[in-house]
Design an enzyme around this catalytic site. Structure first.
Site, PDB file in Angstrom:
ATOM      1  N   HIS A 118      25.544   3.963   1.974  1.00  0.00           N
ATOM      2  CA  HIS A 118      26.248   5.190   1.599  1.00  0.00           C
ATOM      3  C   HIS A 118      25.338   6.281   1.070  1.00  0.00           C
ATOM      4  CE1 HIS A 118      25.616   3.511  -2.426  1.00  0.00           C
ATOM      5  NE2 HIS A 118      25.830   4.724  -2.886  1.00  0.00           N
TER       6      HIS A 118
HETATM    7  C1  UD1 Z   1      27.942   8.955  -5.729  1.00  0.00           C
HETATM    8  C2  UD1 Z   1      26.612   9.046  -6.464  1.00  0.00           C
HETATM    9  C3  UD1 Z   1      25.697   7.934  -5.995  1.00  0.00           C
HETATM   10  C4  UD1 Z   1      26.356   6.577  -6.147  1.00  0.00           C
HETATM   11  C5  UD1 Z   1      27.719   6.574  -5.464  1.00  0.00           C
HETATM   12  C6  UD1 Z   1      28.429   5.290  -5.767  1.00  0.00           C
HETATM   13  C7  UD1 Z   1      25.818  11.302  -7.071  1.00  0.00           C
HETATM   14  C8  UD1 Z   1      24.856  12.373  -6.754  1.00  0.00           C
HETATM   15  N1  UD1 Z   1      25.930  10.311  -6.162  1.00  0.00           N
HETATM   16  O1  UD1 Z   1      27.686   9.148  -4.352  1.00  0.00           O
HETATM   17  O2  UD1 Z   1      24.513   7.943  -6.772  1.00  0.00           O
HETATM   18  O3  UD1 Z   1      25.527   5.606  -5.561  1.00  0.00           O
HETATM   19  O4  UD1 Z   1      28.527   7.664  -5.963  1.00  0.00           O
HETATM   20  O5  UD1 Z   1      29.361   4.960  -4.791  1.00  0.00           O
HETATM   21  O6  UD1 Z   1      26.443  11.335  -8.098  1.00  0.00           O
HETATM   22  N2  UD1 Z   1      34.892  10.470  -1.357  1.00  0.00           N
HETATM   23  C9  UD1 Z   1      36.168  10.016  -1.142  1.00  0.00           C
HETATM   24  N3  UD1 Z   1      36.816   9.395  -2.175  1.00  0.00           N
HETATM   25  C10 UD1 Z   1      36.262   9.238  -3.381  1.00  0.00           C
HETATM   26  C11 UD1 Z   1      34.977   9.715  -3.610  1.00  0.00           C
HETATM   27  C12 UD1 Z   1      34.294  10.328  -2.580  1.00  0.00           C
HETATM   28  O7  UD1 Z   1      36.709  10.141  -0.058  1.00  0.00           O
HETATM   29  O8  UD1 Z   1      36.916   8.652  -4.268  1.00  0.00           O
HETATM   30  C13 UD1 Z   1      34.128  11.088  -0.236  1.00  0.00           C
HETATM   31  C14 UD1 Z   1      34.227  12.606  -0.180  1.00  0.00           C
HETATM   32  O9  UD1 Z   1      34.210  12.981   1.162  1.00  0.00           O
HETATM   33  C15 UD1 Z   1      32.923  13.043  -0.838  1.00  0.00           C
HETATM   34  C16 UD1 Z   1      31.958  11.939  -0.448  1.00  0.00           C
HETATM   35  O10 UD1 Z   1      32.736  10.761  -0.409  1.00  0.00           O
HETATM   36  O11 UD1 Z   1      32.500  14.301  -0.396  1.00  0.00           O
HETATM   37  C17 UD1 Z   1      30.805  11.756  -1.411  1.00  0.00           C
HETATM   38  O12 UD1 Z   1      31.259  11.560  -2.744  1.00  0.00           O
HETATM   39  P1  UD1 Z   1      30.318  11.922  -3.995  1.00  0.00           P
HETATM   40  O13 UD1 Z   1      30.953  11.491  -5.254  1.00  0.00           O
HETATM   41  O14 UD1 Z   1      29.861  13.335  -3.909  1.00  0.00           O
HETATM   42  O15 UD1 Z   1      29.022  11.097  -3.752  1.00  0.00           O
HETATM   43  P2  UD1 Z   1      28.841   9.573  -3.355  1.00  0.00           P
HETATM   44  O16 UD1 Z   1      28.228   9.523  -2.002  1.00  0.00           O
HETATM   45  O17 UD1 Z   1      30.096   8.835  -3.597  1.00  0.00           O
HETATM   46  N1  UDP Z   2      31.359  -2.747  -4.503  1.00  0.00           N
HETATM   47  C1  UDP Z   2      32.704  -3.075  -4.385  1.00  0.00           C
HETATM   48  N2  UDP Z   2      33.312  -2.955  -3.150  1.00  0.00           N
HETATM   49  C2  UDP Z   2      32.633  -2.538  -2.049  1.00  0.00           C
HETATM   50  C3  UDP Z   2      31.259  -2.214  -2.187  1.00  0.00           C
HETATM   51  C4  UDP Z   2      30.657  -2.321  -3.426  1.00  0.00           C
HETATM   52  O1  UDP Z   2      33.347  -3.463  -5.360  1.00  0.00           O
HETATM   53  O2  UDP Z   2      33.227  -2.465  -0.966  1.00  0.00           O
HETATM   54  C5  UDP Z   2      30.715  -2.831  -5.834  1.00  0.00           C
HETATM   55  C6  UDP Z   2      29.496  -3.715  -5.882  1.00  0.00           C
HETATM   56  O3  UDP Z   2      29.842  -5.040  -6.228  1.00  0.00           O
HETATM   57  C7  UDP Z   2      28.646  -3.041  -6.950  1.00  0.00           C
HETATM   58  C8  UDP Z   2      29.022  -1.581  -6.871  1.00  0.00           C
HETATM   59  O4  UDP Z   2      30.242  -1.533  -6.147  1.00  0.00           O
HETATM   60  O5  UDP Z   2      28.985  -3.519  -8.244  1.00  0.00           O
HETATM   61  C9  UDP Z   2      27.962  -0.773  -6.165  1.00  0.00           C
HETATM   62  O6  UDP Z   2      28.427   0.510  -5.954  1.00  0.00           O
HETATM   63  P1  UDP Z   2      27.757   1.509  -4.922  1.00  0.00           P
HETATM   64  O7  UDP Z   2      26.992   0.758  -3.907  1.00  0.00           O
HETATM   65  O8  UDP Z   2      28.830   2.416  -4.455  1.00  0.00           O
HETATM   66  O9  UDP Z   2      26.807   2.391  -5.856  1.00  0.00           O
HETATM   67  P2  UDP Z   2      25.300   2.274  -6.344  1.00  0.00           P
HETATM   68  O10 UDP Z   2      25.138   0.998  -7.066  1.00  0.00           O
HETATM   69  O11 UDP Z   2      24.411   2.411  -5.159  1.00  0.00           O
HETATM   70  O12 UDP Z   2      25.139   3.462  -7.235  1.00  0.00           O
END
Ligand code: UD1
Ligand code: UDP
Length: 368
Positions: free
Chosen positions: A205
């Site tokens: 992601h």
């Molecule tokens: C964010 C964090 C990243 C973390 C990740 C965990 C930042 C800069 N990035 O990335 O470090 O690893 O969360 O998962 O803070 N969206 C949905 N539903 C949601 C949330 C997001 O559909 O509940 C979609 C939207 O299209 C959005 C995109 O995901 O534009 C990205 O969401 P965003 O919170 O900006 O960043 P993440 O990629 O989730």
């Molecule tokens: N996770 C989850 N369901 C999923 C994928 C990940 O519950 O389908 C959990 C996973 O066990 C871990 C956390 O989400 O604890 C990791 O989140 P993510 O990879 O979104 O973020 P990052 O750690 O890279 O910031």
């Protein structure tokens, strides 16, 4: 003493849950302030249910947006809450935009900030998370470093030793508090028609991977090579960012790569613990694999979790398809004998214990 625990995304809910639990255990007054960075049920509410957390005290519902717009909405909202409802300290966890804005809002108001999971460095400033980590570490008062390596990074950047506390990573607490609960319902294996050890689990992601056509298509090609070589099912619960970009780039997902909705923590932990191999670009998943002794291939060129590589549980592949395959072959033969470098599962308790020792027992007046 009243603490504000600021969170906003899936990993923060999971990794802050042991800290929240520890506040309750120590009868500490706290608020949970949710920025609303993540809001879809399967990225947010499901974890509150599974981890039996109360609803957040506040939810800013900022939603998605560009980095600047999203961070600005959080900053404005957090500042107002912290002015209206004074707290003695603020805790943030990790490296998201929620962390950046939480640490910034509090530090400008003169409220002490504790950064949980401080000191991680990928040394790659093209990652938005690296910028967030650096800023948060340099404006926080208390740096709760998960490992000696992370503490060393902070010392090298001139952060004073007196503010650095090595606690372990709360991810270990979360895994140990929840794995046995997860094991009560193992129907996910039959639901997905997979045998334990008979599948590869994938997540991807990260912005620099999925927002770039060449990297995302490299990952999908790499998954197909792994699928063909290993002859196993590939399970890929897709993060909403990746889903959006696969659609936008109109990429064909190879047959036999099974795209799933994001899973709950319990189902994900079960699949992670019994996977033949995990391929990921997630930070938390690199750590969890290391704890669960599941070999991990990280589809990135660097990692801010070098401990996972050093102990032999993880390898860096980047996003080139052939490199993903060859790293998968290497890790498939890795002996699963490494030690968990992230602590004993009592990090949340240590964070709260240190805060209790440091903070004077009086309510601060917040400057307006
Ligand atoms: C964010 C964090 C990243 C973390 C990740 C965990 C930042 C800069 N990035 O990335 O470090 O690893 O969360 O998962 O803070 N969206 C949905 N539903 C949601 C949330 C997001 O559909 O509940 C979609 C939207 O299209 C959005 C995109 O995901 O534009 C990205 O969401 P965003 O919170 O900006 O960043 P993440 O990629 O989730
Ligand atoms: N996770 C989850 N369901 C999923 C994928 C990940 O519950 O389908 C959990 C996973 O066990 C871990 C956390 O989400 O604890 C990791 O989140 P993510 O990879 O979104 O973020 P990052 O750690 O890279 O910031």
């Amino acid at each position: 003493m009243k603490i504000a625990i600021i969170l906003g995304t899936r990993p923060e809910i999971i990794k802050m849950s042991p800290v929240i639990r520890s506040c309750s255990d120590h009868s500490i007054d706290y608020s949970v302030i949710h920025t609303g960075q993540h809001y879809s049920y399967e990225m947010d509410r499901i974890f509150f249910h599974e981890l039996e957390l109360h609803n957040a005290t506040y939810n800013l519902e900022v939603g998605s947006g560009t980095h600047g717009a999203q961070t600005a909405r959080m900053l404005t909202g957090l500042e107002q809450i912290l002015i209206d409802d004074p707290h003695d300290a603020v805790l943030v966890q990790g490296d998201t935009n929620t962390v950046l804005s939480g640490a910034l809002a509090a530090s400008k108001l003169g409220i002490p900030v504790g950064h949980v999971e401080a000191g991680l460095r990928s040394y790659d400033r093209s990652m938005p998370e690296e910028i967030n980590r650096i800023v948060a570490d340099h404006i926080s008062d208390y740096l709760f470093a998960p490992t000696e390596t992370a503490a060393g990074n902070l010392r090298r950047e001139g952060r004073p030793d007196s503010g650095i506390f090595i606690t372990g990573n709360t991810v270990v607490d979360a895994v140990s508090q929840n794995l046995s609960i997860a094991q009560r319902d193992t129907s996910i294996f039959s639901k997905l028609s997979v045998e334990r050890g008979g599948y590869v689990l994938v997540t991807a992601h990260r912005q620099e991977n999925v927002d770039r056509w060449e990297n995302l298509s490299g990952i999908l090609k790499g998954l197909r090579l792994v699928r063909d070589e290993f002859g196993v099912t590939v399970l890929y619960p897709v993060h909403p960012r990746a889903k959006k970009m696969i659609e936008q780039f109109n990429l064909q997902v190879p047959d036999n790569i099974r795209l799933l909705e994001p899973l709950g923590y319990f189902e994900f932990l079960l699949l992670e613990a019994s996977a033949r191999l995990v391929l990921t670009d997630s930070g938390g998943i690199q750590e969890e694999c290391c704890i669960l002794k599941t070999p991990c291939v990280t589809m990135r060129k660097n990692t801010e979790r070098p401990e996972t590589v050093d102990v032999g549980g993880n390898i860096l592949a980047g996003t080139d398809p052939e490199a993903i395959l060859s790293c998968a072959k290497v890790m498939d033969h890795a002996p699963r004998t490494w030690e968990n470098p992230f602590g004993d599962g009592r990090a949340g308790e240590r964070v709260i214990k240190h805060l209790k020792e440091i903070l004077p027992d009086q309510r601060r007046t917040v400057p307006r």
